[in-house]
Write an enzyme that holds these catalytic residues in place. Structure first.
Site, PDB file in Angstrom:
ATOM      1  N   HIS A  84       0.836  -1.200   0.000  1.00  0.00           N
ATOM      2  CA  HIS A  84       0.000   0.000   0.000  1.00  0.00           C
ATOM      3  C   HIS A  84       0.875   1.256   0.000  1.00  0.00           C
ATOM      4  O   HIS A  84       0.621   2.202  -0.759  1.00  0.00           O
ATOM      5  CB  HIS A  84      -0.910  -0.015   1.234  1.00  0.00           C
ATOM      6  CG  HIS A  84      -1.641   1.264   1.494  1.00  0.00           C
ATOM      7  ND1 HIS A  84      -2.967   1.459   1.152  1.00  0.00           N
ATOM      8  CD2 HIS A  84      -1.230   2.436   2.069  1.00  0.00           C
ATOM      9  CE1 HIS A  84      -3.336   2.672   1.499  1.00  0.00           C
ATOM     10  NE2 HIS A  84      -2.297   3.296   2.056  1.00  0.00           N
ATOM     11  N   GLU A  85       1.906   1.270   0.850  1.00  0.00           N
ATOM     12  CA  GLU A  85       2.782   2.439   0.914  1.00  0.00           C
ATOM     13  C   GLU A  85       3.561   2.626  -0.391  1.00  0.00           C
ATOM     14  O   GLU A  85       3.764   3.753  -0.850  1.00  0.00           O
ATOM     15  CB  GLU A  85       3.729   2.322   2.108  1.00  0.00           C
ATOM     16  CG  GLU A  85       3.047   2.268   3.455  1.00  0.00           C
ATOM     17  CD  GLU A  85       2.078   3.427   3.671  1.00  0.00           C
ATOM     18  OE1 GLU A  85       2.328   4.532   3.142  1.00  0.00           O
ATOM     19  OE2 GLU A  85       1.059   3.228   4.353  1.00  0.00           O
TER      20      GLU A  85
ATOM     21  N   HIS B  90       1.477   4.369  -2.904  1.00  0.00           N
ATOM     22  CA  HIS B  90       1.516   5.828  -2.745  1.00  0.00           C
ATOM     23  C   HIS B  90       2.739   6.409  -3.453  1.00  0.00           C
ATOM     24  O   HIS B  90       2.655   7.464  -4.091  1.00  0.00           O
ATOM     25  CB  HIS B  90       1.578   6.200  -1.263  1.00  0.00           C
ATOM     26  CG  HIS B  90       0.247   6.201  -0.575  1.00  0.00           C
ATOM     27  ND1 HIS B  90      -0.859   6.866  -1.077  1.00  0.00           N
ATOM     28  CD2 HIS B  90      -0.159   5.631   0.598  1.00  0.00           C
ATOM     29  CE1 HIS B  90      -1.876   6.712  -0.245  1.00  0.00           C
ATOM     30  NE2 HIS B  90      -1.479   5.965   0.772  1.00  0.00           N
TER      31      HIS B  90
ATOM     32  N   GLU C 107      -6.264   7.203  -0.690  1.00  0.00           N
ATOM     33  CA  GLU C 107      -6.193   5.973   0.100  1.00  0.00           C
ATOM     34  C   GLU C 107      -6.897   4.826  -0.607  1.00  0.00           C
ATOM     35  O   GLU C 107      -6.392   3.696  -0.627  1.00  0.00           O
ATOM     36  CB  GLU C 107      -6.816   6.205   1.487  1.00  0.00           C
ATOM     37  CG  GLU C 107      -5.986   7.072   2.414  1.00  0.00           C
ATOM     38  CD  GLU C 107      -4.604   6.519   2.651  1.00  0.00           C
ATOM     39  OE1 GLU C 107      -4.443   5.298   2.855  1.00  0.00           O
ATOM     40  OE2 GLU C 107      -3.640   7.308   2.623  1.00  0.00           O
TER      41      GLU C 107
END
Length: 311
Positions: free
Chosen positions: A130-131, A134, A202
């Site tokens: 997930h990071e 980003h 997100e």
């Protein structure tokens, strides 16, 4: 759709900033506001990553000091087609993680010791994917720009109130009532835009992160665990610096669970539902997947009862 929405919101944030400058000082004020925004964003572009990591006391690790954790991020970065980011650990009991950096070539990811202790290897993989999503989407830069503009709007609003007494309507001033209105409404409008951008990014990072690690249900399970811990274990550094809350995978601040315009993150239940829907479409079962990918990897330290994979 998320990218278009983000672009529109960023344009709205910039227009709001310049509009406040215009109300304070006319055309000259608007140009000054624009120049201030450029200077603040230039500073944030080059320094925001190191500033946030230092703020949280993050310690950089490598393949020797944290082989399992570092190796996990390395494999995920390869899957995502990204350069290897710098990898950090934060001494914090609250499970959480964030990414920072102005672009993929200068990116860093950080996980707390609480996260590495509380989650399984597959769940940690989902969080770090997930990071990295980003990073791949340049969200770290986008959120830096919005946070900087939001802070600058608040600063301008305070200037409007401070100098309102020295200007009257005959000289083009907005008066004390207008100054009070700007001081109250402008920061609220900036906050709403900032939160809206954060929320949309997100959802996109959840989707892309699930695709990177190959296990949407592992990320969903991680979100549920982190959210539960976040409301029980305080993150005092985040409480002292609430402007950084949007960087974390789950809001580190206490008492913010409502899925509304004033929340830095979407409701965790909505995110989990979206990941479950993605898992169904991917044919995911929640088992195997990423954990089976490294053929020669040693036994996972997340399942041995040790204090965590950082040596």
């Amino acid at each position: 759709m998320n990218y278009a929405r983000t672009a529109i919101l960023l344009a709205g944030m910039t227009a709001l900033f310049m509009g406040v400058g215009y109300l304070i000082g006319g055309g000259g004020g608007m140009m000054i506001a624009f120049m201030v925004a450029l200077a603040m964003n230039a500073f944030s572009y080059w320094n925001s990553g190191s500033m946030v990591l230092h703020m949280y006391g993050a310690k950089e690790v490598d393949a020797r000091s944290a082989p399992e954790y570092y190796g996990l991020v390395q494999e995920l970065a390869q899957r995502a087609g990204l350069p290897m980011p710098k990898v950090y650990i934060i001494e914090s009991a609250q499970p959480n993680a964030f990414a920072t950096g102005r672009n993929p070539e200068h990116a860093a990811v950080a996980a707390s010791t609480g996260l590495l202790n509380a989650l399984s290897r597959d769940e940690v993989a989902g969080v770090m994917a997930h990071e990295l999503a980003h990073v791949k989407n340049y969200d770290t830069l986008t959120m830096t720009v919005t946070a900087t503009l939001a802070g600058a709007i608040g600063m301008l609003a305070n200037f409007a109130f401070m100098f309102s007494g020295n200007r009257d309507s005959n000289n083009g001033g907005i008066g004390i009532i207008g100054s009070i209105a700007i001081m109250i409404l402008a920061p609220i409008a900036a906050m709403i835009v900032q939160m809206a951008i954060s929320r949309s990014r997100e959802y996109e990072a959840d989707r892309m992160g699930a695709e990177i690690c190959g296990q949407p249900l592992s990320l969903a399970s991680a979100l549920a665990k982190i959210s539960n811990y976040a409301h029980q274990v305080p993150n005092m550094e985040a409480e002292r610096n609430p402007a950084t809350a949007h960087m974390f995978i789950i809001n580190p601040l206490s008492g913010q669970r409502m899925d509304n315009l004033f929340s830095t993150h979407p409701d965790t239940g909505n995110r989990i539902a979206a990941l479950q829907d993605l898992a169904a479409r991917m044919g995911a079962t929640g088992r195997g997947g990423f954990a089976q990918a490294p053929q020669a990897a040693p036994a996972s330290p997340w399942n041995t009862g040790r204090r965590g994979p950082w040596g």
